[in-house]
Design an enzyme around this catalytic site. Structure first.
Site, PDB file in Angstrom:
ATOM      1  N   ARG A  59       0.831  -1.209   0.000  1.00 49.53           N
ATOM      2  CA  ARG A  59       0.000   0.000   0.000  1.00 49.53           C
ATOM      3  C   ARG A  59       0.861   1.253   0.000  1.00 49.53           C
ATOM      4  O   ARG A  59       0.387   2.350  -0.285  1.00 49.53           O
ATOM      5  CB  ARG A  59      -0.971  -0.018   1.203  1.00 49.53           C
ATOM      6  CG  ARG A  59      -1.882   1.192   1.300  1.00 49.53           C
ATOM      7  CD  ARG A  59      -3.175   0.919   2.091  1.00 49.53           C
ATOM      8  NE  ARG A  59      -2.942   0.206   3.342  1.00 49.53           N
ATOM      9  CZ  ARG A  59      -2.379   0.733   4.439  1.00 49.53           C
ATOM     10  NH1 ARG A  59      -1.990   1.996   4.438  1.00 49.53           N
ATOM     11  NH2 ARG A  59      -2.200  -0.005   5.520  1.00 49.53           N
TER      12      ARG A  59
ATOM     13  N   TYR B 128     -16.388  18.732 -14.860  1.00 49.63           N
ATOM     14  CA  TYR B 128     -16.672  17.307 -14.732  1.00 49.63           C
ATOM     15  C   TYR B 128     -17.616  17.072 -13.544  1.00 49.63           C
ATOM     16  O   TYR B 128     -17.351  17.545 -12.436  1.00 49.63           O
ATOM     17  CB  TYR B 128     -15.362  16.528 -14.553  1.00 49.63           C
ATOM     18  CG  TYR B 128     -15.622  15.069 -14.323  1.00 49.63           C
ATOM     19  CD1 TYR B 128     -16.210  14.291 -15.316  1.00 49.63           C
ATOM     20  CD2 TYR B 128     -15.322  14.470 -13.109  1.00 49.63           C
ATOM     21  CE1 TYR B 128     -16.487  12.964 -15.096  1.00 49.63           C
ATOM     22  CE2 TYR B 128     -15.595  13.135 -12.889  1.00 49.63           C
ATOM     23  CZ  TYR B 128     -16.180  12.387 -13.891  1.00 49.63           C
ATOM     24  OH  TYR B 128     -16.469  11.075 -13.662  1.00 49.63           O
TER      25      TYR B 128
ATOM     26  N   ASP C  62      -7.197  20.286 -13.643  1.00 50.75           N
ATOM     27  CA  ASP C  62      -7.541  18.983 -14.221  1.00 50.75           C
ATOM     28  C   ASP C  62      -7.126  19.024 -15.687  1.00 50.75           C
ATOM     29  O   ASP C  62      -7.702  19.759 -16.490  1.00 50.75           O
ATOM     30  CB  ASP C  62      -9.048  18.737 -14.071  1.00 50.75           C
ATOM     31  CG  ASP C  62      -9.449  17.321 -14.495  1.00 50.75           C
ATOM     32  OD1 ASP C  62      -8.830  16.787 -15.441  1.00 50.75           O
ATOM     33  OD2 ASP C  62     -10.381  16.764 -13.900  1.00 50.75           O
TER      34      ASP C  62
ATOM     35  N   LYS D  59      -8.603   8.005 -19.163  1.00 47.62           N
ATOM     36  CA  LYS D  59      -8.919   8.585 -20.469  1.00 47.62           C
ATOM     37  C   LYS D  59      -7.718   8.496 -21.418  1.00 47.62           C
ATOM     38  O   LYS D  59      -7.280   7.402 -21.719  1.00 47.62           O
ATOM     39  CB  LYS D  59      -9.432  10.012 -20.270  1.00 47.62           C
ATOM     40  CG  LYS D  59     -10.448  10.161 -19.116  1.00 47.62           C
ATOM     41  CD  LYS D  59     -11.795   9.530 -19.405  1.00 47.62           C
ATOM     42  CE  LYS D  59     -12.720   9.454 -18.190  1.00 47.62           C
ATOM     43  NZ  LYS D  59     -12.931  10.682 -17.435  1.00 47.62           N
TER      44      LYS D  59
HETATM   45  C1  LIG Z   1     -13.419  11.059 -16.131  1.00 46.19           C
HETATM   46  C2  LIG Z   1     -12.947  12.337 -15.542  1.00 46.19           C
HETATM   47  C3  LIG Z   1     -12.594  12.420 -14.182  1.00 46.19           C
HETATM   48  C4  LIG Z   1     -12.762  11.253 -13.226  1.00 46.19           C
HETATM   49  O1  LIG Z   1     -11.897  10.215 -13.500  1.00 46.19           O
HETATM   50  P1  LIG Z   1     -12.218   8.640 -13.181  1.00 46.19           P
HETATM   51  O2  LIG Z   1     -11.003   7.982 -13.686  1.00 46.19           O
HETATM   52  O3  LIG Z   1     -13.482   8.304 -13.910  1.00 46.19           O
HETATM   53  O4  LIG Z   1     -12.400   8.529 -11.712  1.00 46.19           O
HETATM   54  C5  LIG Z   1     -12.088  13.623 -13.719  1.00 46.19           C
HETATM   55  N1  LIG Z   1     -11.963  14.699 -14.522  1.00 46.19           N
HETATM   56  C6  LIG Z   1     -12.318  14.655 -15.827  1.00 46.19           C
HETATM   57  C7  LIG Z   1     -12.159  15.875 -16.680  1.00 46.19           C
HETATM   58  C8  LIG Z   1     -12.821  13.482 -16.377  1.00 46.19           C
HETATM   59  O5  LIG Z   1     -13.172  13.452 -17.676  1.00 46.19           O
END
Ligand SMILES: *Cc1c(COP(=O)(O)O)cnc(C)c1O
Length: 379
Positions: free
Chosen positions: A49, A100, A171, A196
């Site tokens: 961990r 988001y 982000d 993504k």
């Molecule tokens: C999908 C997404 C998230 C969250 O990520 P997960 O991997 O689904 O937890 C955060 N910010 C943006 C811009 C996203 O498209």
């Protein structure tokens, strides 16, 4: 490749070369998947961990790309939660009105519980952000935003937050480190949904944070690492290995996806069944100038309004054959979905808006399928 030489190479090279085991006779090309919960006492690693060499390989590659120190988490939302944990009890967070849904929902829930205070603003309105930042502990930025593709002026927002003494979190999921490097603009923390583009094949859920190397005494990296360890928001080594394998091709995937997206955005803006197209590549898009100044390329997400009700938009989404009707984004496969089908999606997202995640298929096949779906649904 050793870390000291990172700044000599372009991002496309770093995506391929960073985070590999030291080259040499008999050396493995790739860091293996370390499937172990524990390590012999008195070594560099002690418990699963706390650390894992497969994580380290991914983190050093992503860190090289963003220009900072990366940490990998079980999901993008785990990374967002870890960052929210940096806000002192009752501290003020300034965040986008539209971004988001997961991030917005998490911040709103934390505010309702009294853990923090929340002020939501339109991030494209710099004076409004400046006004909201008075007394703030953190500014949360997303650019381009999901799914409206608003583009925020990173340098202006960082300057405003610095003046207010607030941490800046960006982000960078949509732009990827190939499209923009927020730490170079002065941001303190970058957040990614590794799910993504970074992994890119729609086969893992992962997240990451990246903090500045020259962090002025705030020890953000160590605080985030402790948060991950204590909350157990750790990634499985197999998933991280897949993400690093995906990251190796990020440059070619992202380049192709962006080119496809710009071409489709241009054609869609002339399509009779489409009332509005949002993509920063379009000269009349509100974010075009800013994106041209601060990004390399315009990203591969396109938002399309079909000029009707939710039902019409759903019909379009259900009429494609090649494009996959599904949520999520950033994979090699082209996907689409009507965002307002999700109850938490903010009201400023039009009910007829389809978010297109443009993949790397042949652009003519993508166009032919979209065109037939738009014509079939609106007939
Ligand atoms: C999908 C997404 C998230 C969250 O990520 P997960 O991997 O689904 O937890 C955060 N910010 C943006 C811009 C996203 O498209």
């Amino acid at each position: 490749m050793t870390d000291e030489r990172n700044d000599k190479y372009s991002p496309a090279t770093l995506a391929v070369a960073a985070g590999r085991p030291t080259a040499g006779p008999g050396a493995a090309m790739n860091e293996p998947i370390w499937l172990t919960s524990t390590y012999g006492a008195d070594g560099q690693y002690d418990y699963g961990r706390t650390g894992n060499p497969t994580w380290d390989a991914f983190e050093s590659a992503l860190g090289a790309l963003e220009g900072g120190q990366a940490l990998v988490y079980s999901a993008g939302m785990a990374a967002v939660s870890a960052v929210a944990g940096l806000v002192p009890e009752g501290g003020l967070v300034v965040a986008p009105t539209s971004a988001y849904t997961g991030t917005t929902a998490l911040l709103r829930e934390s505010a309702q519980q009294g853990r923090l205070q929340l002020r939501e603003v339109d991030l494209t309105d710099v004076p409004a952000v400046q006004g909201a930042l008075d007394g703030a502990a953190m500014l949360v930025v997303e650019t381009p935003t999901n799914p409206l593709l608003d583009v925020a002026d990173l340098s202006a927002l960082v300057a405003a937050a610095e003046a207010a003494g607030a941490l800046v979190v960006v982000d960078n999921t949509f732009a990827t480190p190939l499209g923009q490097r927020p730490l170079a603009h002065g941001a303190d923390v970058v957040v990614h949904s590794v799910t993504k583009y970074l992994s890119g094949h729609s086969d893992v859920i992962l997240g990451a944070t990246v903090t500045r190397d020259d962090d002025p005494g705030r020890a953000l990296h160590e605080r985030l690492r402790a948060h991950r360890r204590l909350n157990g928001s750790i990634a499985g080594p197999s998933e991280v290995w897949l993400a690093l394998r995906g990251l190796r091709t990020l440059a070619v995937r992202y380049e192709r996806a962006q080119a496809n997206a710009a071409e489709l955005a241009r054609r869609l803006s002339e399509h009779p069944a489409v009332s509005r197209v949002r993509h920063p590549s379009l000269p009349d898009d509100p974010g075009h100038q800013r994106a041209a100044r601060q990004m390399l390329g315009f990203g591969a997400i396109v938002a399309v309004e079909v000029g009707g009700d939710a039902e019409l938009a759903e019909r379009v989404a259900c009429s494609t054959r090649l494009w996959v009707h599904t949520t999520s984004l950033g994979g090699v496969e082209s996907t689409l979905e009507r965002r307002r089908r999700h109850p938490l999606e903010p009201d400023d997202v039009p009910v007829d808006l389809l978010r297109l995640s443009v993949g790397i298929e042949d652009v003519e096949d993508l166009w032919a399928d979209l065109d037939q779906a738009l014509r079939t649904a609106t007939r």
